[in-house]
Design a protein around this motif. Sequence first.
Motif, mmCIF file in Angstrom:
data_model
loop_
_atom_site.group_PDB
_atom_site.id
_atom_site.type_symbol
_atom_site.label_atom_id
_atom_site.label_comp_id
_atom_site.label_asym_id
_atom_site.label_seq_id
_atom_site.Cartn_x
_atom_site.Cartn_y
_atom_site.Cartn_z
ATOM 1 N N GLN A 45 -44.219 -41.300 -14.532
ATOM 2 C CA GLN A 45 -43.202 -40.824 -15.460
ATOM 3 C C GLN A 45 -43.870 -40.473 -16.783
ATOM 4 O O GLN A 45 -44.703 -41.247 -17.270
ATOM 5 N N ALA A 47 -42.920 -38.317 -20.677
ATOM 6 C CA ALA A 47 -42.049 -37.482 -21.513
ATOM 7 C C ALA A 47 -42.804 -36.207 -21.868
ATOM 8 O O ALA A 47 -43.911 -36.268 -22.404
ATOM 9 N N PRO A 49 -40.906 -32.884 -23.085
ATOM 10 C CA PRO A 49 -39.649 -32.128 -23.188
ATOM 11 C C PRO A 49 -39.820 -30.618 -23.119
ATOM 12 O O PRO A 49 -38.922 -29.921 -22.656
ATOM 13 N N LYS A 67 -37.501 -33.136 -14.190
ATOM 14 C CA LYS A 67 -37.171 -33.435 -15.590
ATOM 15 C C LYS A 67 -35.728 -33.899 -15.714
ATOM 16 O O LYS A 67 -34.838 -33.308 -15.101
ATOM 17 N N ASN A 70 -33.334 -35.889 -20.944
ATOM 18 C CA ASN A 70 -34.077 -36.297 -22.143
ATOM 19 C C ASN A 70 -35.495 -35.724 -22.189
ATOM 20 O O ASN A 70 -36.276 -36.085 -23.068
ATOM 21 N N VAL A 72 -37.743 -36.233 -19.877
ATOM 22 C CA VAL A 72 -38.659 -37.162 -19.218
ATOM 23 C C VAL A 72 -38.808 -36.750 -17.757
ATOM 24 O O VAL A 72 -37.807 -36.581 -17.046
#
Lengths: 377, 377
Positions: A45, A47, A49, A67, A70, A72
């Motif tokens: 995982q 992040a 964006p 995705k 958020n 992530v």
Amino acid sequence: MALAAFGFMSLTSYAQVVEDFKTSSTTQTGKEYPMVNSEGRVRVQVAAPEAHFVQIDIGAVKYDLVKDENGVWTGESAPQDEGFHYYQLNIDGASVPDPGSLYYYGASRWGSGIEIPAHDQDFYALKNVPHGQVREIYYFSETNKTMRHCFVYTPPGYDTDLSKRYPVLYLQHGGGENEYGWPSQGRTGLIMDNLIDEGKALPFIIVMDNGSWTMERPRQRPAQGESWPPRNWAEGFMNTLIKDIIPMTDKSFRTIADGKHRAMAGLSMGGMQTKAITLANPDVFSYVGIFSGGSITVEDVQNTPGFRDNNKLVFVSFGSRELENRRPGFGGDPREETEKLKESGLNAHFYVSPDTAHEWQSWRRSLYQFAPLLFKD
Amino acid sequence: MALAAFGFMSLTSYAQVVEDFKTSSTTQTGKEYPMVNSEGRVRVQVAAPEAHFVQIDIGAVKYDLVKDENGVWTGESAPQDEGFHYYQLNIDGASVPDPGSLYYYGASRWGSGIEIPAHDQDFYALKNVPHGQVREIYYFSETNKTMRHCFVYTPPGYDTDLSKRYPVLYLQHGGGENEYGWPSQGRTGLIMDNLIDEGKALPFIIVMDNGSWTMERPRQRPAQGESWPPRNWAEGFMNTLIKDIIPMTDKSFRTIADGKHRAMAGLSMGGMQTKAITLANPDVFSYVGIFSGGSITVEDVQNTPGFRDNNKLVFVSFGSRELENRRPGFGGDPREETEKLKESGLNAHFYVSPDTAHEWQSWRRSLYQFAPLLFKD
């Protein structure tokens, strides 16, 4: 029809990911991802964006992440074999380490590694038993006119009974790896601590140095098309080993400094180096271990005066998936060759690591099988 | 007008990047980037053909990279202070390690680090001098009922004269760091090897353990709003240090196991722990080093029976940029407090690392200044 059915099953299998993921033992302290489930899938995982796409790249296959709202990205690989694997993330075409994992050196880079829990992981587990030490050593190499760096494992009790002297195993990593491989992902110290605690192996010293051609002067990269094992490659490291590493070890540690108490082993490229160097120096080493790096033939021994008289052990091993899909250039069938060696009167052992490939679980198991055979004559 | 002029100069300065970039000493073997120039700018490069944006994130500032026609992004930071800095890349919003750098633990993560060549880098350079060893140790902690992990530096000659016993320095990392900090980016072994070779410091043992609150049971994170130094935090590690680490060290190494031959020092959080633990145990430690972690006042000493009689040294240090812009919560002016301590009759030293902030170059220099003062009484 058969292909279509297989395709359907594959998709079904993917949809039915078993949701029992746990944070990996190779995840950084305080982080949740990467995780591994009971099937051996790796879930990552990150992040990102603004990214177009994110993938996990493991076992030479890239798997897409998805995705959420958020920004992530989360996703998982197909099931992986038990043991340790190198991997990386691909973020919009950039190959980068996973910021959640611990880092290891392999594939000619420092990058992410993941541990898939193995049914036999107890033999390399950290336990409350007497522990040896892995020591970081800097020393000057006259051969290369440079400072060098290695790790030396000293067994439990080394600092207690100061009159005792020990045999030495010189243990080499593979191509694209370095001296961190065996002490880190190889878990050499823990394997030895556990073996010694259980009375299965004698205590001995292990020297783990860097055998890469990039470390030698002149840079002795094997020539294009040169046959395996590449003699220049092995000989570059041979000079360093014989002229620098062994004398440094015998000076700095309480060794038994003779060929009867000296072993060499290595994995892949390190196994090829072991073959070339032990055949060229039969009086220097008595115990030989070649893990996923070919084998020694009866002809090799016949062509090497002194080898048969001095040798106490030739140990050859592979991961089972390597034998199923044998890598080119390793010569004949290593099992047959090792059996012939045994029939010829040498103490030859052949070991197959079940359900593993050209990877660290094969080599951890090989060390675990090899170490109890050492220095018992 | 002044602001406008400043802005113009800043842009000019940026345009005139000095093009003398060299591959960094903390770049992975065989890779070209990250590079550093004579101004201390860090230039990174990464292939990310599909990315919207890529940045280098260093010193709490993000600098944009520029993409070429092959999808390769390149760019550099503003000049950085001499010494070691943590950094990362930002690829479309993903904070990831630079695939070209070596990795270090800090800011509560394993990630990229960069070395800016310093005018005084000779004191921590790898030289052809007698080298000690940094040993990796696993041991069982009765206090925490778990296996723990630390590094121990043994000086040159430790394995030669087996009758000699040594004093011990317990040396702690900062918040968001771990036991790898001092032996890796702190370059403890090389600093000591060079000091000992030059006859500037006596040989002694250094124990580098993990003092993070996350390692203690129960998890003794300081309560919200609790004053500095956080007593629970320090006390959690104090139990481990006094009950586990010191006994393990005295059992496993040839120490002189009394308070007169024991020092404690630490950086930032480790300095606060050093203050709390040495004040609470004046019979256990005689030498105290607090690097970027506050200071000890005359009142602290007055409130601690036994401290004045046993103490041989209170060493307090900061980076000059920390004093210019003093961090809140560290109490009074550390220089004044240390001068008062000296006037009160203690052997107090105050050191300022020139042109450095709350970073490793301050702490390497602090160790270099501190070590020669130890164990000479």
